[in-house]
Design an enzyme around this catalytic site. Structure first.
Site, PDB file in Angstrom:
ATOM      1  N   LYS A  90      11.067  -4.650  33.510  1.00 32.21           N
ATOM      2  CA  LYS A  90      10.343  -3.382  33.624  1.00 32.21           C
ATOM      3  C   LYS A  90       8.840  -3.607  33.430  1.00 32.21           C
ATOM      4  O   LYS A  90       8.021  -3.171  34.222  1.00 32.21           O
ATOM      5  CB  LYS A  90      10.872  -2.379  32.600  1.00 32.21           C
ATOM      6  N   GLU A 108      10.302 -14.227  27.511  1.00 35.97           N
ATOM      7  CA  GLU A 108      11.460 -15.041  27.915  1.00 35.97           C
ATOM      8  C   GLU A 108      11.625 -15.034  29.429  1.00 35.97           C
ATOM      9  O   GLU A 108      11.883 -16.065  30.053  1.00 35.97           O
ATOM     10  CB  GLU A 108      12.744 -14.495  27.262  1.00 35.97           C
ATOM     11  N   GLY A 167      14.369   0.650  29.694  1.00 38.27           N
ATOM     12  CA  GLY A 167      15.008  -0.633  30.026  1.00 38.27           C
ATOM     13  C   GLY A 167      16.526  -0.589  29.898  1.00 38.27           C
ATOM     14  O   GLY A 167      17.250  -1.029  30.786  1.00 38.27           O
ATOM     15  N   ARG A 168      17.018  -0.047  28.772  1.00 37.49           N
ATOM     16  CA  ARG A 168      18.465  -0.075  28.557  1.00 37.49           C
ATOM     17  C   ARG A 168      19.197   0.981  29.379  1.00 37.49           C
ATOM     18  O   ARG A 168      20.418   1.100  29.306  1.00 37.49           O
ATOM     19  CB  ARG A 168      18.780   0.058  27.061  1.00 37.49           C
ATOM     20  N   GLU A 213      19.444  -0.131  19.852  1.00 34.64           N
ATOM     21  CA  GLU A 213      18.029   0.060  20.157  1.00 34.64           C
ATOM     22  C   GLU A 213      17.689   1.553  20.159  1.00 34.64           C
ATOM     23  O   GLU A 213      16.589   1.951  19.803  1.00 34.64           O
ATOM     24  CB  GLU A 213      17.680  -0.570  21.519  1.00 34.64           C
ATOM     25  N   HIS A 248      43.329 -11.600  17.519  1.00 37.61           N
ATOM     26  CA  HIS A 248      43.611 -12.842  16.801  1.00 37.61           C
ATOM     27  C   HIS A 248      42.355 -13.399  16.149  1.00 37.61           C
ATOM     28  O   HIS A 248      42.294 -14.576  15.815  1.00 37.61           O
ATOM     29  CB  HIS A 248      44.256 -13.838  17.760  1.00 37.61           C
ATOM     30  N   LYS A 261       7.864  -9.416  18.308  1.00 32.80           N
ATOM     31  CA  LYS A 261       7.159  -9.941  19.491  1.00 32.80           C
ATOM     32  C   LYS A 261       5.735 -10.338  19.117  1.00 32.80           C
ATOM     33  O   LYS A 261       5.249 -11.399  19.495  1.00 32.80           O
ATOM     34  CB  LYS A 261       7.079  -8.862  20.577  1.00 32.80           C
TER      35      LYS A 261
HETATM   36  O1  F6P Z   1      12.027  -6.044  23.590  1.00 36.30           O
HETATM   37  C1  F6P Z   1      12.945  -5.032  23.870  1.00 36.30           C
HETATM   38  C2  F6P Z   1      12.887  -4.709  25.324  1.00 36.30           C
HETATM   39  O2  F6P Z   1      11.711  -4.041  25.589  1.00 36.30           O
HETATM   40  C3  F6P Z   1      14.076  -3.899  25.767  1.00 36.30           C
HETATM   41  O3  F6P Z   1      13.969  -2.564  25.462  1.00 36.30           O
HETATM   42  C4  F6P Z   1      14.102  -4.216  27.220  1.00 36.30           C
HETATM   43  O4  F6P Z   1      15.329  -3.870  27.815  1.00 36.30           O
HETATM   44  C5  F6P Z   1      13.853  -5.701  27.184  1.00 36.30           C
HETATM   45  O5  F6P Z   1      12.943  -5.880  26.132  1.00 36.30           O
HETATM   46  C6  F6P Z   1      13.307  -6.311  28.446  1.00 36.30           C
HETATM   47  O6  F6P Z   1      12.113  -5.719  28.817  1.00 36.30           O
HETATM   48  P1  F6P Z   1      11.534  -5.885  30.280  1.00 36.30           P
HETATM   49  O7  F6P Z   1      12.495  -5.266  31.229  1.00 36.30           O
HETATM   50  O8  F6P Z   1      10.223  -5.193  30.262  1.00 36.30           O
HETATM   51  O9  F6P Z   1      11.391  -7.359  30.555  1.00 36.30           O
END
Ligand code: F6P
Length: 504
Positions: A200, A206, A260-261, A346, A377, A492
Site C-alpha cells: 500500500k 521488508e 492494508g489488512r 492490529e 494432537h 519500525k
Molecule cells: O506495519 C504494519 C503494516 O502497515 C500493516 O498494517 C500492513 O498490512 C503492512 O504493514 C504492509 O504495509 P504495506 O502494504 O504498506 O507494505
C-alpha cells in the site's frame, strides 16, 4: 467525549448476568433445552453458525443487544458502510466494502470499476499467455512480494480456492529471511517470471528489500531483462513504484482509504485473479457484498457479525478471557489463523479510546489457532484442561472438494466432537468416563461452529467479510479505532534508528 462503556447501565446489567452463570454448567444449558441448537443458530449470506455452545441465554443475549444499542452500533455501522471518516487518527474512511458493492457516487464507482478492470485484465492476459517476457517467453511464474495485509489475505484466498485453474504458478514472499524468496524462486526462470510487489505505502522495508533482491535475480544473466516486462506493482502510491522503475502500465492502484489488512478486495487481490481467474475474484467480492448487506440490514438480534462481535465482548470483559482460537477444519484454510491474527490484533490491540484516553476496560484478545485435525494432537490438551481457557471458532466445510468422502466425514465429526468436549467435558462420556483427577475435562469452554457450504469463492468472501465486520462491532463497543496501527510504528522507527547507527 463519550462516557466509558463500563459506566453504562447496560454494562452493569451484563456484570449481573455474568454472576448468574456462576452456579450453572454449559453441559446443563445444552442438556436442559432441546431447542437450544436451532434457537442459537444463525445464517448470513452462505454462512451458517451454530452458537449453542456459548454461555448465553435469553437474558444475556438481550443485555448484549442492549449494550450494542447503547453504543450506537447501528449508527456507527452506517457510517462505516457509508464511507465516513471512521479512521479518526488518519482522517479517512475504511471503505473496503465499496470495493465489493459499488458506492452511490457514480464517478467514484466508475474509478473503482476501472481500477478493477485493469488488474483483472492483466491477470487474464497472464492466464491466457498474452503476456510475454522480454525474450518472448510466456510467463509461467508470478512471485508476489508483500507483507502483512499485502500478503496474508491474498495468500489465504489463493490457497483456499485450491489448485490454480490457470497455467501460471503464483508464489508468495513476505519474510525478509532469505530462505523464503529463495524457495519462491526455486525452479523459476527469470525470462518467464513476473515479480509483483504488493505494498500500500511502497515504503515497507521488508517488501522493498525482497524486491531489490528479486530484481537482481532477474538480471543475473549476462543479458539483463527489460524490467517493463518482468515487474509489476500494486499500491496506493503509484508515484513511488514508478520512481523505482516499474512501468506505469504495470502499476495497479487502489485508494488510500483501503486499509492494508482489508485490501484483498482491491488490486491486492491480483494473485487470486492470476491463480483462479477474474470470475472467482468477482464471486469472492459478491460473497462479501452479501455479508455486508446482511450486516447493514438485519436486525441486531439476527445479525451474525453483530452477535459474534458481542460474544467477543462478553468473554473479554465479563469473563476476563484474553484469548480466542480459530480452528479451520480444512487444509486449504491453513492460513486463516495468521490472517485473522492480523485482522483482529492490529485492529483491536488498542490501549486508548477514540478520544485518546487510556481505556479502563480490556480490548482485543490474543487470536491464535491451527488447522484441524492437526491441532487436536498439539494444542487441544490446553483447550480441555488448561487452567485458563480460550473460546474457539471451529470453521467447517459441509461439502469438501476432495473425493474421499470418508475422510471428509471424519474431519467434520472431529470438529463437532472437540466442540462438545470443550462445552460438556467428560460428563457426557457415560461408562467411559474416568474419575482420575488427571483425566477430568471440566467443560464449560465455549465455541462456535461456523459452516461454509463449500470452499468456493463466494463462501470464502462471505466468511472473511463476516470476520471483518465482527471485528468492527467489537471496536464500536470498546470505542476504539479499528483502522489504525500506530503501535507498529514504534518498532519500525527503532529499527531505522538502529540501521542508521550501523550505517546499514
Ligand atoms: O506495519 C504494519 C503494516 O502497515 C500493516 O498494517 C500492513 O498490512 C503492512 O504493514 C504492509 O504495509 P504495506 O502494504 O504498506 O507494505
Amino acid at each position: 467525549m463519550e462516557t466509558s462503556p463500563s459506566e453504562l447501565p447496560q454494562w452493569h446489567a451484563l456484570e449481573e448476568w455474568r454472576r448468574s452463570f456462576a452456579s450453572r454448567t454449559l453441559a446443563s444449558l445444552l442438556k436442559v433445552d432441546s431447542n437450544r441448537q436451532p434457537r442459537w443458530s444463525f445464517s448470513a449470506a452462505s454462512i451458517h453458525a451454530d452458537l449453542s455452545r456459548n454461555w448465553i441465554d435469553e437474558n444475556t443475549f438481550a443485555a448484549l443487544m442492549a449494550l450494542a444499542r447503547a453504543r450506537d452500533l447501528e449508527k456507527m455501522r452506517d457510517a462505516l458502510l457509508g464511507g465516513e471518516a471512521v479512521n479518526t487518527t488518519e482522517h479517512r474512511a475504511a471503505w473496503h466494502s465499496a470495493l465489493r458493492t459499488p458506492p452511490h457516487d457514480p464517478s467514484l464507482a466508475r474509478t473503482l470499476h476501472e481500477e478493477q478492470t485493469l488488474f483483472l485484465g492483466f491477470a487474464e492476459a497472464l492466464r491466457t499467455g498474452r503476456i510475454l517476457g522480454s525474450t518472448g517467453a510466456p510467463i509461467d511464474t508470478v512471485v508476489c512480494i508483500g507483507i502483512g495485509g499485502s500478503d496474508l489475505g491474498p495468500r489465504l484466498v489463493t490457497e483456499a480456492l485450491g489448485s490454480p485453474t490457470g497455467p501460471v504458478r503464483v508464489r508468495f514472499v513476505s519474510n525478509i529471511d532469505p530462505v523464503e524468496l529463495a524457495t519462491a524462486l526455486e525452479g523459476a526462470r527469470p525470462e518467464a517470471t513476473v515479480i509483483a510487489a504488493i505494498s500500500k505505502t511502497f515504503t515497507t522495508l521488508e517488501t522493498l528489500e525482497n524486491l531489490r533482491v528479486a530484481r537482481n535475480w532477474l538480471n543475473a544473466d549476462a543479458q539483463p531483462l527489460d524490467p517493463a516486462h518482468h515487474l509489476a506493482a500494486v499500491t496506493a502510491h503509484p508515484d513511488r513504484a514508478a520512481k523505482i522503475g516499474i512501468h506505469p502500465k504495470r502499476i495497479f492502484v487502489f485508494p488510500d482509504w483501503v486499509g492494508g489488512r482489508y485490501s484483498l478486495w482491491s488490486a491486492c487481490g491480483l494473485p487470486i485473479a492470476i491463480a483462479h481467474g477474474h470470475e472467482a475474484f468477482l464471486q469472492l467480492c459478491a460473497g462479501a457484498a452479501e455479508m455486508d448487506t446482511h450486516f447493514a440490514t438485519a436486525a441486531l438480534e439476527s445479525n451474525l457479525p453483530v452477535i459474534l462481535g458481542m460474544l467477543g465482548v462478553w468473554y473479554v470483559n465479563f469473563w476476563n478471557i484474553r484469548a480466542r482460537a480459530v480452528f479451520p477444519y480444512a487444509q486449504r484454510l491453513r492460513s486463516l489463523p495468521p490472517y485473522l491474527q492480523q485482522l483482529e490484533m492490529e485492529s483491536l490491540g488498542k490501549r486508548v479510546d477514540a478520544d485518546g484516553r487510556p481505556l479502563a476496560i480490556d480490548t482485543g484478545p490474543v487470536v491464535w489457532g491451527e488447522v484441524g485435525t492437526t491441532a487436536q494432537h498439539s494444542v487441544f490438551q490446553f483447550m480441555h484442561q488448561g487452567t485458563h481457557w480460550s473460546p474457539a471458532d471451529f470453521v467447517v466445510v459441509a461439502q469438501h472438494a476432495a473425493s474421499d468422502e470418508r475422510r471428509c466425514r471424519l474431519l467434520h465429526a472431529s470438529a463437532l466432537a472437540q466442540a462438545d468436549a470443550m462445552a460438556s467435558g467428560d460428563s457426557v462420556l457415560g461408562a467411559e468416563r474416568s474419575t482420575a483427577a488427571h483425566a477430568i475435562a471440566p467443560g464449560g469452554r465455549p465455541s462456535n461452529i461456523i459452516s461454509l457450504p463449500a470452499l468456493d469463492a463466494r463462501s470464502v468472501g462471505a466468511l472473511l467479510a463476516l470476520y471483518e465486520q465482527r471485528t468492527f462491532v467489537q471496536s464500536v463497543i470498546w470505542n476504539i479505532n479499528a483502522f489504525d496501527q500506530w503501535g507498529v510504528e514504534v518498532g519500525k522507527k527503532l529499527l531505522q534508528q538502529r540501521l542508521d547507527r550501523e550505517r546499514f
